[in-house]
Design an enzyme around this catalytic site. Sequence first.
Site, PDB file in Angstrom:
ATOM      1  N   SER A 172       0.631  -1.307  -0.114  1.00 30.90           N
ATOM      2  CA  SER A 172       0.113  -0.190   0.046  1.00 30.90           C
ATOM      3  C   SER A 172       0.890   1.318  -0.024  1.00 30.90           C
ATOM      4  O   SER A 172       0.363   2.213  -0.076  1.00 30.90           O
ATOM      5  CB  SER A 172      -1.047   0.037   1.309  1.00 30.90           C
ATOM      6  OG  SER A 172      -0.265  -0.107   2.305  1.00 30.90           O
ATOM      7  N   ASN A 213      -2.029  -2.633  12.796  1.00 29.54           N
ATOM      8  CA  ASN A 213      -3.519  -2.510  12.793  1.00 29.54           C
ATOM      9  C   ASN A 213      -4.278  -1.325  13.634  1.00 29.54           C
ATOM     10  O   ASN A 213      -4.920  -0.439  12.917  1.00 29.54           O
ATOM     11  CB  ASN A 213      -4.398  -3.742  13.061  1.00 29.54           C
ATOM     12  CG  ASN A 213      -3.944  -4.905  12.465  1.00 29.54           C
ATOM     13  OD1 ASN A 213      -3.269  -4.865  11.456  1.00 29.54           O
ATOM     14  ND2 ASN A 213      -4.215  -6.118  12.873  1.00 29.54           N
ATOM     15  N   THR A 258     -38.966  25.860 -13.078  1.00 32.38           N
ATOM     16  CA  THR A 258     -39.348  24.637 -12.646  1.00 32.38           C
ATOM     17  C   THR A 258     -39.506  23.664 -14.024  1.00 32.38           C
ATOM     18  O   THR A 258     -40.144  24.295 -14.892  1.00 32.38           O
ATOM     19  CB  THR A 258     -40.481  24.435 -11.915  1.00 32.38           C
ATOM     20  OG1 THR A 258     -41.722  24.803 -12.702  1.00 32.38           O
ATOM     21  CG2 THR A 258     -40.662  25.503 -10.582  1.00 32.38           C
ATOM     22  N   HIS A 259     -38.999  22.632 -13.856  1.00 35.55           N
ATOM     23  CA  HIS A 259     -39.089  21.539 -15.207  1.00 35.55           C
ATOM     24  C   HIS A 259     -38.178  22.320 -16.314  1.00 35.55           C
ATOM     25  O   HIS A 259     -38.546  21.957 -17.429  1.00 35.55           O
ATOM     26  CB  HIS A 259     -40.529  21.377 -15.323  1.00 35.55           C
ATOM     27  CG  HIS A 259     -41.402  21.055 -14.433  1.00 35.55           C
ATOM     28  ND1 HIS A 259     -41.651  19.624 -13.966  1.00 35.55           N
ATOM     29  CD2 HIS A 259     -42.152  21.650 -13.604  1.00 35.55           C
ATOM     30  CE1 HIS A 259     -42.444  19.774 -13.061  1.00 35.55           C
ATOM     31  NE2 HIS A 259     -42.817  20.752 -12.602  1.00 35.55           N
ATOM     32  N   SER A 264     -11.451  24.670 -29.380  1.00 36.23           N
ATOM     33  CA  SER A 264     -11.536  23.522 -30.104  1.00 36.23           C
ATOM     34  C   SER A 264     -10.362  23.609 -31.227  1.00 36.23           C
ATOM     35  O   SER A 264     -10.065  24.317 -31.735  1.00 36.23           O
ATOM     36  CB  SER A 264     -12.959  23.543 -30.920  1.00 36.23           C
ATOM     37  OG  SER A 264     -12.725  22.636 -32.167  1.00 36.23           O
ATOM     38  N   LYS A 313     -14.952  28.331 -31.210  1.00 29.20           N
ATOM     39  CA  LYS A 313     -15.434  27.672 -30.300  1.00 29.20           C
ATOM     40  C   LYS A 313     -14.951  28.234 -28.910  1.00 29.20           C
ATOM     41  O   LYS A 313     -13.689  28.574 -28.567  1.00 29.20           O
ATOM     42  CB  LYS A 313     -15.224  26.008 -30.239  1.00 29.20           C
ATOM     43  CG  LYS A 313     -16.317  25.303 -31.059  1.00 29.20           C
ATOM     44  CD  LYS A 313     -17.737  25.439 -30.748  1.00 29.20           C
ATOM     45  CE  LYS A 313     -17.677  24.254 -29.396  1.00 29.20           C
ATOM     46  NZ  LYS A 313     -18.761  23.702 -29.477  1.00 29.20           N
ATOM     47  N   ASN A 317     -15.445  26.816 -25.033  1.00 25.49           N
ATOM     48  CA  ASN A 317     -16.267  25.616 -24.344  1.00 25.49           C
ATOM     49  C   ASN A 317     -16.088  25.748 -22.775  1.00 25.49           C
ATOM     50  O   ASN A 317     -15.052  26.110 -22.301  1.00 25.49           O
ATOM     51  CB  ASN A 317     -15.841  24.453 -24.793  1.00 25.49           C
ATOM     52  CG  ASN A 317     -16.155  23.957 -26.236  1.00 25.49           C
ATOM     53  OD1 ASN A 317     -17.208  24.561 -26.757  1.00 25.49           O
ATOM     54  ND2 ASN A 317     -15.162  23.235 -26.739  1.00 25.49           N
ATOM     55  N   GLU A 350     -17.924  21.428 -17.084  1.00 29.47           N
ATOM     56  CA  GLU A 350     -18.255  20.068 -17.287  1.00 29.47           C
ATOM     57  C   GLU A 350     -17.696  19.137 -16.598  1.00 29.47           C
ATOM     58  O   GLU A 350     -17.916  18.087 -16.172  1.00 29.47           O
ATOM     59  CB  GLU A 350     -18.005  19.737 -18.891  1.00 29.47           C
ATOM     60  CG  GLU A 350     -18.953  20.872 -19.755  1.00 29.47           C
ATOM     61  CD  GLU A 350     -18.459  20.574 -21.439  1.00 29.47           C
ATOM     62  OE1 GLU A 350     -18.175  19.659 -21.968  1.00 29.47           O
ATOM     63  OE2 GLU A 350     -18.043  21.965 -21.681  1.00 29.47           O
ATOM     64  N   TYR A 391      -9.118  -6.897  12.039  1.00 31.93           N
ATOM     65  CA  TYR A 391      -8.666  -6.444  10.722  1.00 31.93           C
ATOM     66  C   TYR A 391      -8.663  -7.599   9.883  1.00 31.93           C
ATOM     67  O   TYR A 391      -8.137  -8.598  10.210  1.00 31.93           O
ATOM     68  CB  TYR A 391      -7.034  -5.812  10.986  1.00 31.93           C
ATOM     69  CG  TYR A 391      -6.472  -5.280  10.078  1.00 31.93           C
ATOM     70  CD1 TYR A 391      -6.602  -3.966   9.586  1.00 31.93           C
ATOM     71  CD2 TYR A 391      -5.714  -6.362   9.138  1.00 31.93           C
ATOM     72  CE1 TYR A 391      -6.097  -3.544   8.391  1.00 31.93           C
ATOM     73  CE2 TYR A 391      -5.102  -5.701   7.916  1.00 31.93           C
ATOM     74  CZ  TYR A 391      -5.383  -4.184   7.526  1.00 31.93           C
ATOM     75  OH  TYR A 391      -4.915  -4.159   6.244  1.00 31.93           O
ATOM     76  N   LYS A 401      -7.935   3.466   1.905  1.00 29.98           N
ATOM     77  CA  LYS A 401      -7.415   4.990   1.640  1.00 29.98           C
ATOM     78  C   LYS A 401      -7.549   5.567   0.373  1.00 29.98           C
ATOM     79  O   LYS A 401      -7.561   6.736   0.350  1.00 29.98           O
ATOM     80  CB  LYS A 401      -5.985   4.886   2.109  1.00 29.98           C
ATOM     81  CG  LYS A 401      -5.818   4.603   3.673  1.00 29.98           C
ATOM     82  CD  LYS A 401      -4.656   4.199   4.306  1.00 29.98           C
ATOM     83  CE  LYS A 401      -4.161   2.928   3.793  1.00 29.98           C
ATOM     84  NZ  LYS A 401      -4.727   1.856   4.440  1.00 29.98           N
TER      85      LYS A 401
HETATM   86  N1  ARG Z   1      -0.949  -1.432   4.959  1.00 27.92           N
HETATM   87  C1  ARG Z   1      -1.992  -1.865   5.831  1.00 27.92           C
HETATM   88  C2  ARG Z   1      -3.202  -1.075   5.705  1.00 27.92           C
HETATM   89  O1  ARG Z   1      -3.256  -0.088   4.940  1.00 27.92           O
HETATM   90  C3  ARG Z   1      -1.484  -1.617   7.317  1.00 27.92           C
HETATM   91  C4  ARG Z   1      -2.102  -2.680   8.083  1.00 27.92           C
HETATM   92  C5  ARG Z   1      -1.564  -3.976   7.763  1.00 27.92           C
HETATM   93  N2  ARG Z   1      -1.652  -5.087   8.937  1.00 27.92           N
HETATM   94  C6  ARG Z   1      -1.772  -6.203   8.662  1.00 27.92           C
HETATM   95  N3  ARG Z   1      -1.850  -6.959   9.627  1.00 27.92           N
HETATM   96  N4  ARG Z   1      -1.377  -6.749   7.398  1.00 27.92           N
HETATM   97  O2  ARG Z   1      -4.334  -1.496   6.030  1.00 27.92           O
END
Ligand code: ARG
Length: 461
Positions: A22, A110, A155-156, A277, A283, A285, A290, A317, A325
């Site tokens: 991660s 965790n 409205t509408h 454009s 153009k 835009n 948007e 966990y 995240k």
């Molecule tokens: N990288 C993990 C997360 O974002 C951290 C916690 C990981 N804990 C574990 N026991 N693998 O959730």
Amino acid sequence: MALWSGRFTEGADAFTQRFGASLPVDQRLYVEDIAGSIAHANMLAAQGIIATADAEAIAEGLQGILADITSGALTFDVMESEDIHMAIEAELTRRVGDAGARLHTGRSRNDQVATDTRLYAKRRAGELMAANVALREALIAQAEANFDVILPGYTHLQHAQPVLFSHHMLAYVQMLARDYDRLAAARNAADACPLGAAALAGTTYPLDRFATAEALGFDHPIPNSLDAVSDRDFLLDLIYACSVSCLHLSRLCEEIVLWSSAEFGFITLSDAYSTGSSIMPQKKNPDFAELIRGKSGRVVGDLVALMMTLKSLPLAYNKDLQEDKEGAMDAADTLEDCYVCAAGMIATMTVNADAMATQAKKGYLAATDVADYLAKKGLPFRRAHEIVGHLVLTCEQRGCDLEDLTLDDFKAESDLFESDIVECLNLPAIVAARTTFGGTAPEAVRVQLAAAKAQLVGFGA
Ligand code: ARG
């Protein structure tokens, strides 16, 4: 080498190392991670669990790491470290030796990741609240600069009754004020500390969870260790707040797109908030309006994605939670960019009062007031409604407006009509008559404007 090398005989597979990591996402949490670790180390020392000298070495080492990550001198490699927690801990141990290796006493990734993410959610909610205020300021400034401008209210998407442009802008200010409250609620939801829950069950060390919660600025420690490591409601709250605000921005931007079209011509966007454009030289835009309208889709997607990730997860966990995240960060980043872009676009647009006035003359916007005129003279409103409907039909057949009808035309439908009916056909008078609280009369809008401005006092733009 992984932190769990004791139990393992084989090194990580290159693919699973990358797939399971991660770090590319959570490296943004380094400030929060280091703050959490310093608070934990200080508490460990205060409780006599590690030596004060070790806590000092840890804090000093982490300060150095903080400075080096911030300056760009220190970067991490996903093939070395799965996540930011392991990356920083490994680097700390490289720098300060055994003291660093004592940091993880009575702690798990965790509770660590839950703590980091809550600190992040609190910070980002606050930053979004500031950006929300800046957009409201831009809308309020346009409302004040064009206070008396009248446009057709719809409205509408059909002409309905005339309204003040300032009233229309302030409707979005109201939506954004509620979004602000939702962001504040999300910040509150994040304001509880998981640290000390450890892996799932608490620890055998005499940790002071109240001390770490306080040191990190949390309101209180989370009372259940299982819940502490597995609750991600606070992220749902944050993404939900972002989603609703994005939906509001999509409505505002839809109107900007419509209003900047040749058919409406109500506003002209500045060049900085328009694009051309590659093929059509003429153009201009409203791309950014948007784009903001479109980005609401992905933020709502972030909300649904995390809801689905959490569905049916057993305690406590699970690695699924690592998926929390990316979407939350995306939602916050996207909303922040949309706030900034919308504020600039609103601040720099030109309001074409004449085009609005021209359109407001079409579509019998006075019809309700003509019916009210009869009703105020004692005719039941339903009867009045029918009479005015008939007058509108006459106009349709003649290809004229209500104000082109003669008094005789009016009297042919009802002898309650007198010469003062012309006052009901005047757009500023129609607007000015709607003095009810929250109505579109200038005096009512002035009350609303003052209240909207008062809400922003203390944010100091
Ligand atoms: N990288 C993990 C997360 O974002 C951290 C916690 C990981 N804990 C574990 N026991 N693998 O959730």
